[in-house]
Design an enzyme around this catalytic site. Structure first.
Site, PDB file in Angstrom:
ATOM      1  N   ASP A 193       0.811  -1.222   0.000  1.00  0.00           N
ATOM      2  CA  ASP A 193       0.000   0.000   0.000  1.00  0.00           C
ATOM      3  C   ASP A 193       0.841   1.267   0.000  1.00  0.00           C
ATOM      4  O   ASP A 193       0.406   2.323   0.467  1.00  0.00           O
ATOM      5  CB  ASP A 193      -0.957   0.009   1.205  1.00  0.00           C
ATOM      6  CG  ASP A 193      -1.852  -1.217   1.238  1.00  0.00           C
ATOM      7  OD1 ASP A 193      -2.342  -1.607   0.158  1.00  0.00           O
ATOM      8  OD2 ASP A 193      -2.034  -1.800   2.319  1.00  0.00           O
ATOM      9  N   ARG A 194       2.050   1.162  -0.541  1.00  0.00           N
ATOM     10  CA  ARG A 194       2.956   2.313  -0.664  1.00  0.00           C
ATOM     11  C   ARG A 194       3.388   2.877   0.688  1.00  0.00           C
ATOM     12  O   ARG A 194       3.872   3.997   0.768  1.00  0.00           O
ATOM     13  CB  ARG A 194       2.325   3.419  -1.524  1.00  0.00           C
ATOM     14  CG  ARG A 194       2.087   3.015  -2.983  1.00  0.00           C
ATOM     15  CD  ARG A 194       3.404   2.596  -3.639  1.00  0.00           C
ATOM     16  NE  ARG A 194       3.275   2.321  -5.059  1.00  0.00           N
ATOM     17  CZ  ARG A 194       3.150   1.102  -5.580  1.00  0.00           C
ATOM     18  NH1 ARG A 194       3.078   0.041  -4.768  1.00  0.00           N
ATOM     19  NH2 ARG A 194       3.096   0.925  -6.873  1.00  0.00           N
ATOM     20  N   LEU A 195       3.235   2.120   1.761  1.00  0.00           N
ATOM     21  CA  LEU A 195       3.693   2.548   3.085  1.00  0.00           C
ATOM     22  C   LEU A 195       5.095   1.973   3.315  1.00  0.00           C
ATOM     23  O   LEU A 195       5.321   1.141   4.191  1.00  0.00           O
ATOM     24  CB  LEU A 195       2.715   2.100   4.165  1.00  0.00           C
ATOM     25  CG  LEU A 195       1.313   2.730   4.067  1.00  0.00           C
ATOM     26  CD1 LEU A 195       0.398   2.190   5.149  1.00  0.00           C
ATOM     27  CD2 LEU A 195       1.407   4.254   4.162  1.00  0.00           C
TER      28      LEU A 195
END
Length: 215
Positions: A193-195
């Site tokens: 999730d692009r974290l």
């Protein structure tokens, strides 16, 4: 129908980069990651390939891919023509940034710092380790200068081969090594999730300070 550029993405879920497991010395972590990339990445990917960014005297940044050739406590070494565009940029502004990207491991490392030429004897040692064809190429190519066509380059190579036929092939004075002394390293580990995980090391007053950055 192929995906558009805006639709192209992948979810990174291979690994994490916890603070607890990060060493105090970023070069130690870089060495671990580089070795893992060498063990994991498959040809034609070269684990020691990097993007090197420099800035010219007018403030214009330039970037190209080349190969890392050494890592030590002194820094990271690479080689090239001192009279090339890259060489002129480093002479005018002796600072640079490197970026390594290892897709199979979903990792990236950014390194920044001042750059200085290697001692001539160290450049000699590396030059002598190269193949004969590569050493002749260093003499033949007026790197970054315009050529009329490919035949001109081949003619320059033939002239260099004829000049040194049956003779020792010394390192050209205009060709040699550089060492980037890291003042900042940022380790990026892809996450879902692009974290992503980002650990940033900065050298302050002779000691490394580490911080976690938001993705």
């Amino acid at each position: 129908m192929p995906l558009s550029l805006a639709q192209m993405r992948r979810d990174y879920c291979r690994d994490g980069l916890p603070d607890a497991g990060a060493p105090d010395d970023p070069l130690a972590l870089f060495g671990q990651w580089l070795q893992q990339a060498r063990d994991t990445e498959q040809p034609p990917v070269e684990a020691n390939s990097m993007c090197l960014a420099t800035v010219d005297e007018h403030g214009q940044p330039h970037c190209r891919v080349l190969l890392l050739k050494g890592v030590s406590e002194a820094g990271l070494t690479f080689f090239g023509n001192y009279q090339s565009a890259k060489g002129e940029e480093l002479a005018a502004n002796p600072r640079a940034a490197m970026t390594f990207f290892w897709p199979a491991l979903e990792r990236q490392v950014r390194i920044e710092g001042p750059v200085a030429r290697l001692a001539p004897r160290l450049s000699d040692v590396y030059f002598d380790s190269r193949s004969l064809a590569s050493r002749l190429g260093a003499w033949a190519s007026p790197q970054s200068q315009p050529l009329a066509d490919r035949l001109q380059l081949e003619s320059l190579l033939a002239s260099a081969a004829s000049r040194f036929d049956g003779q020792p092939l010394p390192r050209p004075e205009h060709w040699g090594g550089y060492c980037l002394r890291p003042q900042r390293l940022e380790f990026w580990q892809g996450r879902s999730d692009r974290l992503h995980d980002r650990l940033d090391y900065r050298l302050r007053d002779g000691a490394w300070q580490r911080a976690r950055l938001a993705p």
